[in-house]
Design a protein around this motif. Structure first.
Motif, PDB file in Angstrom:
ATOM      1  N   ILE A 247      -5.962   1.803  -0.612  1.00  0.00           N
ATOM      2  CA  ILE A 247      -6.300   2.675  -1.555  1.00  0.00           C
ATOM      3  C   ILE A 247      -5.372   3.370  -2.458  1.00  0.00           C
ATOM      4  CG2 ILE A 247      -7.699   4.777  -1.663  1.00  0.00           C
ATOM      5  CD1 ILE A 247      -8.148   2.769   1.274  1.00  0.00           C
ATOM      6  N   ASN A 248      -5.287   2.953  -3.666  1.00  0.00           N
ATOM      7  CA  ASN A 248      -4.315   3.496  -4.446  1.00  0.00           C
ATOM      8  C   ASN A 248      -4.756   4.652  -5.658  1.00  0.00           C
ATOM      9  OD1 ASN A 248      -1.811   4.029  -5.524  1.00  0.00           O
ATOM     10  ND2 ASN A 248      -1.701   1.732  -6.498  1.00  0.00           N
TER      11      ASN A 248
ATOM     12  N   ILE B 105      -1.084  -0.741  12.051  1.00  0.00           N
ATOM     13  CA  ILE B 105      -2.339  -0.874  10.863  1.00  0.00           C
ATOM     14  C   ILE B 105      -2.204  -2.296  10.605  1.00  0.00           C
ATOM     15  CG2 ILE B 105      -2.533  -0.582   8.414  1.00  0.00           C
ATOM     16  CD1 ILE B 105      -0.586   1.849   8.351  1.00  0.00           C
ATOM     17  N   LEU B 106      -1.268  -3.269  10.823  1.00  0.00           N
ATOM     18  CA  LEU B 106      -1.483  -4.523  10.580  1.00  0.00           C
ATOM     19  C   LEU B 106      -2.486  -5.287  11.818  1.00  0.00           C
ATOM     20  CD1 LEU B 106      -0.482  -6.536   8.437  1.00  0.00           C
ATOM     21  CD2 LEU B 106       1.429  -7.255  10.060  1.00  0.00           C
TER      22      LEU B 106
ATOM     23  N   ARG C 258       3.263   1.299   0.183  1.00  0.00           N
ATOM     24  CA  ARG C 258       4.383   0.411   0.302  1.00  0.00           C
ATOM     25  C   ARG C 258       3.709  -0.803   1.359  1.00  0.00           C
ATOM     26  NH1 ARG C 258       7.847  -2.785  -0.982  1.00  0.00           N
ATOM     27  NH2 ARG C 258       9.897  -3.016   0.316  1.00  0.00           N
ATOM     28  N   PHE C 259       2.922  -0.346   2.267  1.00  0.00           N
ATOM     29  CA  PHE C 259       2.320  -1.094   3.022  1.00  0.00           C
ATOM     30  C   PHE C 259       1.521  -2.355   2.531  1.00  0.00           C
ATOM     31  CE2 PHE C 259      -1.367  -2.922   5.577  1.00  0.00           C
ATOM     32  CZ  PHE C 259      -0.838  -3.386   6.656  1.00  0.00           C
ATOM     33  N   GLY C 260       0.591  -1.951   1.355  1.00  0.00           N
ATOM     34  CA  GLY C 260       0.014  -2.982   0.699  1.00  0.00           C
ATOM     35  C   GLY C 260       0.919  -3.817  -0.248  1.00  0.00           C
TER      36      GLY C 260
ATOM     37  N   TYR D 120      -8.397  -3.613   5.024  1.00  0.00           N
ATOM     38  CA  TYR D 120      -7.684  -2.412   5.362  1.00  0.00           C
ATOM     39  C   TYR D 120      -8.777  -1.127   5.269  1.00  0.00           C
ATOM     40  CZ  TYR D 120      -4.306   1.435   3.987  1.00  0.00           C
ATOM     41  OH  TYR D 120      -3.422   2.339   4.065  1.00  0.00           O
ATOM     42  N   SER D 121      -8.269   0.031   6.053  1.00  0.00           N
ATOM     43  CA  SER D 121      -8.998   1.339   5.760  1.00  0.00           C
ATOM     44  C   SER D 121      -8.163   2.625   6.169  1.00  0.00           C
ATOM     45  CB  SER D 121     -10.052   1.381   7.025  1.00  0.00           C
ATOM     46  OG  SER D 121     -10.612   2.354   7.312  1.00  0.00           O
TER      47      SER D 121
END
Length: 328
Positions: free
Chosen positions: A36-37, A280-281, A26-28, A290-291
């Protein structure tokens, strides 16, 4: 009511699944950041919340009906149990978002005030945290189940008719948008998950009445599968139902780490999304791409905040709420 260790275990698993869904998929999706999907991740949110609705249905109906049962008192008792923690959570989130900013997730002070009495979801006002849509439906289901207990106790046809009526509203809404209001008011496709939880409780307590209740059980599964359009989601829901059977009556599980997460799962659900997004942002803006390390850091910080709230606030306020509820 004494907490069931099996349910707490399941809650602990589910809240972690929901957090992973929000912090990765959801963040992405919201911030157009490549995360990472992996297969089925997009359905984890539906799976987690769906299973929470099943658990809610499982716990909503008392073993025996009180002859003096009041729908209003029933709803008040249910809402009062989570309202203080909810108000604290949205206050923390509103202040944090106001200070650190969270693009696309800010709300006005007036919106925040309308979130407090839980009416925002009914009048189209933005949520302080989008994850709280679950509470809007929970309050609706308290009303629906309260009517069931008062007038139709153990008459499962009540739910079957409601689901069919809800489906008709959904069909009519394609031509007349006004009908979507009634469809939403009857809980969309989450209504059958509440019903499923009620049926499972009867089944586990050997109260299920022969053919019709089993028909209702199959009806709920097939209905959710058809309208959700998510084969994977149904598969996971079936898994959690089976999991419920395996763990619902387990004893001496309190030391299990998932039971501990289950104890704090409600507060964790309330605060995890927007606060986690802020962390995270900010890490993405400071250190670049992103990690998964950022997800781990967000997990640790949010869990620490949750434990603090639970130990310092939740435990104490729940004792006072219990006294108040017992007086109703």
């Amino acid at each position: 009511m004494e907490k069931n260790d099996g349910i707490q275990f399941l809650r602990g698993v589910l809240i972690l699944i929901i957090m992973f869904f929000h912090y990765i998929y959801r963040f992405g999706e919201i911030y157009s950041i490549k995360t990472i999907n992996f297969p089925t991740l997009s359905t984890w949110g539906r799976i987690g919340v769906g299973a929470f609705f099943i658990i809610s249905g499982f716990l909503m109906v008392p073993q025996k009906k009180n002859q003096n049962f009041s729908i209003l008192k029933y709803i008040l008792k249910k809402v009062l149990r989570f309202l203080p923690s909810y108000i604290l959570a949205i206050t923390i989130i509103y202040i944090a978002v106001s200070i650190f900013t969270l693009p696309g997730r800010e709300v006005t002070f007036f919106d925040y005030l309308l979130n407090i009495p839980l009416i925002n979801g009914f009048i189209g006002v933005e949520y302080v945290d989008g994850a709280h849509w679950y509470l809007t439906y929970l309050v609706l289901f308290y009303l629906i189940v309260g009517i069931y207990i008062k007038f139709f106790y153990n008459k499962k046809l009540y739910f079957v008719i409601l689901i069919i009526v809800k489906d008709l509203f959904y069909i009519f809404s394609y031509k007349y948008a006004f009908f979507s209001i009634f469809y939403n008011f009857l809980g969309q496709n989450y209504l059958e998950l509440i019903f499923l939880g009620i049926l499972l409780k009867d089944l586990l307590n050997s109260k299920m009445s022969l053919r019709f209740d089993f028909f209702c059980l199959i009806f709920c599964f097939l209905h959710y599968f058809y309208f959700s359009g998510k084969t994977c989601a149904l598969s996971y829901l079936l898994f959690f139902v089976l999991f419920m059977f395996l763990f619902i009556n387990k004893k001496e599980m309190k030391s299990n780490i998932f039971c501990r997460f289950g104890d704090i799962s409600f507060i964790l659900y309330l605060i995890h999304q927007n606060l986690g997004y802020i962390i995270i942002l900010k890490l993405c803006s400071i250190y670049g791409s992103y990690s998964l390390w950022y997800v781990l850091i967000a997990f640790i910080i949010i869990i620490c905040i949750t434990i603090f709230i639970y130990e310092i606030f939740e435990k104490r306020i729940q004792l006072e709420i219990k006294k108040l509820v017992d007086c109703l």
